[in-house]
Motif scaffolding. Structure first.
Motif, mmCIF file in Angstrom:
data_model
loop_
_atom_site.group_PDB
_atom_site.id
_atom_site.type_symbol
_atom_site.label_atom_id
_atom_site.label_comp_id
_atom_site.label_asym_id
_atom_site.label_seq_id
_atom_site.Cartn_x
_atom_site.Cartn_y
_atom_site.Cartn_z
ATOM 1 N N HIS A 1 0.848 -1.191 0.000
ATOM 2 C CA HIS A 1 0.000 0.000 0.000
ATOM 3 C C HIS A 1 0.882 1.239 0.000
ATOM 4 O O HIS A 1 1.902 1.290 0.699
ATOM 5 C CB HIS A 1 -0.874 -0.029 1.256
ATOM 6 N N GLY A 2 0.509 2.258 -0.756
ATOM 7 C CA GLY A 2 1.281 3.499 -0.810
ATOM 8 C C GLY A 2 1.411 4.165 0.547
ATOM 9 O O GLY A 2 2.421 4.808 0.842
ATOM 10 N N GLY A 3 0.418 4.011 1.401
ATOM 11 C CA GLY A 3 0.488 4.570 2.752
ATOM 12 C C GLY A 3 1.580 3.917 3.578
ATOM 13 O O GLY A 3 2.197 4.562 4.424
ATOM 14 N N LYS B 1 7.932 5.732 -7.218
ATOM 15 C CA LYS B 1 8.666 5.450 -8.452
ATOM 16 C C LYS B 1 8.258 4.118 -9.084
ATOM 17 O O LYS B 1 8.166 4.010 -10.294
ATOM 18 C CB LYS B 1 10.175 5.424 -8.173
ATOM 19 N N ALA B 2 8.072 3.086 -8.241
ATOM 20 C CA ALA B 2 7.744 1.742 -8.725
ATOM 21 C C ALA B 2 7.054 0.988 -7.599
ATOM 22 O O ALA B 2 7.266 1.299 -6.419
ATOM 23 C CB ALA B 2 9.018 0.998 -9.161
ATOM 24 N N PRO B 3 6.237 -0.003 -7.935
ATOM 25 C CA PRO B 3 5.558 -0.750 -6.873
ATOM 26 C C PRO B 3 6.534 -1.561 -6.028
ATOM 27 O O PRO B 3 7.594 -1.984 -6.507
ATOM 28 C CB PRO B 3 4.603 -1.674 -7.627
ATOM 29 N N ILE B 4 6.166 -1.747 -4.770
ATOM 30 C CA ILE B 4 6.933 -2.613 -3.870
ATOM 31 C C ILE B 4 6.225 -3.950 -3.834
ATOM 32 O O ILE B 4 5.063 -4.034 -3.410
ATOM 33 C CB ILE B 4 7.032 -2.011 -2.457
ATOM 34 N N ASP B 5 6.897 -4.982 -4.304
ATOM 35 C CA ASP B 5 6.319 -6.323 -4.330
ATOM 36 C C ASP B 5 6.235 -6.907 -2.933
ATOM 37 O O ASP B 5 7.154 -6.747 -2.126
ATOM 38 C CB ASP B 5 7.158 -7.253 -5.210
ATOM 39 N N LYS C 1 16.088 13.279 3.981
ATOM 40 C CA LYS C 1 15.631 12.565 2.787
ATOM 41 C C LYS C 1 15.739 11.071 3.044
ATOM 42 O O LYS C 1 16.528 10.632 3.891
ATOM 43 C CB LYS C 1 16.492 12.922 1.568
ATOM 44 N N ALA C 2 14.976 10.317 2.267
ATOM 45 C CA ALA C 2 15.017 8.858 2.392
ATOM 46 C C ALA C 2 14.583 8.223 1.082
ATOM 47 O O ALA C 2 13.888 8.849 0.263
ATOM 48 C CB ALA C 2 14.112 8.383 3.522
ATOM 49 N N VAL C 3 15.009 6.986 0.895
ATOM 50 C CA VAL C 3 14.587 6.190 -0.260
ATOM 51 C C VAL C 3 14.275 4.766 0.177
ATOM 52 O O VAL C 3 14.828 4.270 1.157
ATOM 53 C CB VAL C 3 15.652 6.155 -1.383
ATOM 54 N N LEU C 4 13.365 4.148 -0.563
ATOM 55 C CA LEU C 4 13.095 2.719 -0.447
ATOM 56 C C LEU C 4 13.654 2.093 -1.709
ATOM 57 O O LEU C 4 13.367 2.561 -2.814
ATOM 58 C CB LEU C 4 11.587 2.438 -0.362
ATOM 59 N N GLU C 5 14.468 1.038 -1.549
ATOM 60 C CA GLU C 5 15.123 0.401 -2.699
ATOM 61 C C GLU C 5 14.920 -1.096 -2.671
ATOM 62 O O GLU C 5 14.732 -1.688 -1.607
ATOM 63 C CB GLU C 5 16.637 0.658 -2.666
ATOM 64 N N ASP C 6 15.017 -1.712 -3.843
ATOM 65 C CA ASP C 6 15.003 -3.170 -3.910
ATOM 66 C C ASP C 6 16.439 -3.685 -3.936
ATOM 67 O O ASP C 6 17.392 -2.898 -3.796
ATOM 68 C CB ASP C 6 14.182 -3.665 -5.107
ATOM 69 N N ASP D 1 18.264 -4.578 -6.268
ATOM 70 C CA ASP D 1 19.051 -4.089 -7.404
ATOM 71 C C ASP D 1 19.363 -2.602 -7.277
ATOM 72 O O ASP D 1 19.815 -1.984 -8.241
ATOM 73 C CB ASP D 1 18.304 -4.345 -8.718
ATOM 74 N N ARG D 2 19.091 -2.023 -6.096
ATOM 75 C CA ARG D 2 19.279 -0.595 -5.803
ATOM 76 C C ARG D 2 18.354 0.299 -6.620
ATOM 77 O O ARG D 2 18.602 1.494 -6.778
ATOM 78 C CB ARG D 2 20.733 -0.178 -5.980
ATOM 79 N N ARG D 3 17.274 -0.267 -7.125
ATOM 80 C CA ARG D 3 16.271 0.501 -7.854
ATOM 81 C C ARG D 3 15.410 1.234 -6.826
ATOM 82 O O ARG D 3 14.896 0.633 -5.888
ATOM 83 C CB ARG D 3 15.414 -0.438 -8.698
ATOM 84 N N VAL D 4 15.277 2.556 -6.998
ATOM 85 C CA VAL D 4 14.477 3.356 -6.075
ATOM 86 C C VAL D 4 12.999 3.086 -6.344
ATOM 87 O O VAL D 4 12.513 3.244 -7.459
ATOM 88 C CB VAL D 4 14.802 4.855 -6.205
ATOM 89 N N LEU D 5 12.289 2.674 -5.290
ATOM 90 C CA LEU D 5 10.861 2.373 -5.373
ATOM 91 C C LEU D 5 10.016 3.564 -4.914
ATOM 92 O O LEU D 5 8.922 3.782 -5.415
ATOM 93 C CB LEU D 5 10.545 1.145 -4.524
ATOM 94 N N ALA D 6 10.533 4.309 -3.950
ATOM 95 C CA ALA D 6 9.885 5.526 -3.458
ATOM 96 C C ALA D 6 10.949 6.383 -2.794
ATOM 97 O O ALA D 6 11.958 5.874 -2.297
ATOM 98 C CB ALA D 6 8.769 5.196 -2.468
ATOM 99 N N SER D 7 10.715 7.686 -2.794
ATOM 100 C CA SER D 7 11.635 8.599 -2.118
ATOM 101 C C SER D 7 10.819 9.668 -1.409
ATOM 102 O O SER D 7 9.656 9.901 -1.745
ATOM 103 C CB SER D 7 12.617 9.236 -3.113
ATOM 104 N N GLY D 8 11.450 10.288 -0.433
ATOM 105 C CA GLY D 8 10.750 11.329 0.299
ATOM 106 C C GLY D 8 11.700 12.336 0.899
ATOM 107 O O GLY D 8 12.886 12.061 1.092
#
Length: 180
Positions: free
Chosen positions: A93-95, A128-132, A154-159, A161-168
Motif C-alpha cells: 500500500h502506498g500509505g 517510483k515503482a511498486p513494492i512487491d 531525505k530517504a529512499v526505499l530500494e530493492d 538491485d538498488r532501484r528506487v521504489l519511493a523517495s521522500g
C-alpha cells in the motif's frame, strides 16, 4: 549475527557483512522501541511487527554516498515485508511506503539532533515503482539541512538491485527546550 531466514539472499548477506555496516537494532514484536512512556511506537511494535506484515527488520548505520548529506552517515532498515501490507494483491500500500519514509527520516532527525521525538511538519513522497509483497526492501535516510529546531531529511526505499521504489523529503521540528 543470527538473522531472519528471509535475509539469506546474496544481496542481503553482502550488505550486512560489509565492514562499514554497524548494526544498531533488530526490533521485534516483543521489543518496545523505548522504555519512555512518551514514545510507545505501538504502530510498529503491536501492529506491524507480525509474521505477515513486517516479518523481520534489521536497523543499521553506514557511511553515506549521498552528495547532499550534511553528515557522513546514513541510517538504514532492511525489511522483510509480507502480504498484510498490500494495497493491491502483491503490492505494498502506498500509505505503508509513506509511513516507512516518515519513520526513517524521523529517526535520522532524532539521531542527528539528539532531540527526543521531533514532529513531522511536512513530507513529500515520490512513488517510483511498486513494492512487491512479500519481499525485501532497503530503507535509507540521511539529513540534508539543519537550522535551529528544523531538520530536513531525505530517504529512499530500494530493492535488491538498488532501484528506487519511493523517495521522500521531510521537515521535522524538534520540541522546544523546557525552561526550568
Amino acid at each position: 549475527m543470527e538473522t531472519h531466514s528471509d535475509f539469506d539472499l546474496p544481496w542481503c548477506k553482502e550488505l550486512l557483512t560489509s565492514p562499514t555496516v554497524e548494526i544498531t537494532n533488530i526490533p521485534t514484536q516483543d521489543s518496545r522501541i523505548s522504555g519512555d512512556k512518551r514514545i510507545s511506537n505501538s504502530m510498529f511494535s503491536r501492529t506491524l511487527y507480525t509474521s505477515t506484515a513486517i516479518r523481520a527488520q534489521i536497523n543499521f548505520k553506514r557511511p553515506t554516498q549521498e552528495l547532499d548529506a550534511i553528515t557522513p552517515y546514513e541510517y538504514c532498515y532492511l525489511l522483510s515485508i509480507g502480504s498484510d501490507l498490500d494495497g493491491m494483491t502483491g503490492r505494498a500500500h502506498g500509505g505503508f511506503n509513506a509511513m516507512i519514509l516518515d519513520q526513517i527520516t524521523g529517526e535520522v532527525s532524532s539521531n542527528v539532533t539528539g532531540s527526543f521525538a521531533p514532529a513531522t511538519a511536512t513530507m513529500t513522497v515520490d512513488y517510483k515503482a511498486p513494492i512487491d509483497t512479500p519481499g525485501i526492501i532497503l530503507v535509507r535516510g540521511w539529513v540534508v539541512e539543519m537550522s535551529g529546531r528544523k531538520t530536513w531529511a531525505k530517504a529512499v526505499l530500494e530493492d535488491g538491485d538498488r532501484r528506487v521504489l519511493a523517495s521522500g523529503k521531510a521537515l521535522f521540528i524538534s520540541p522546544r527546550e523546557k525552561k526550568i
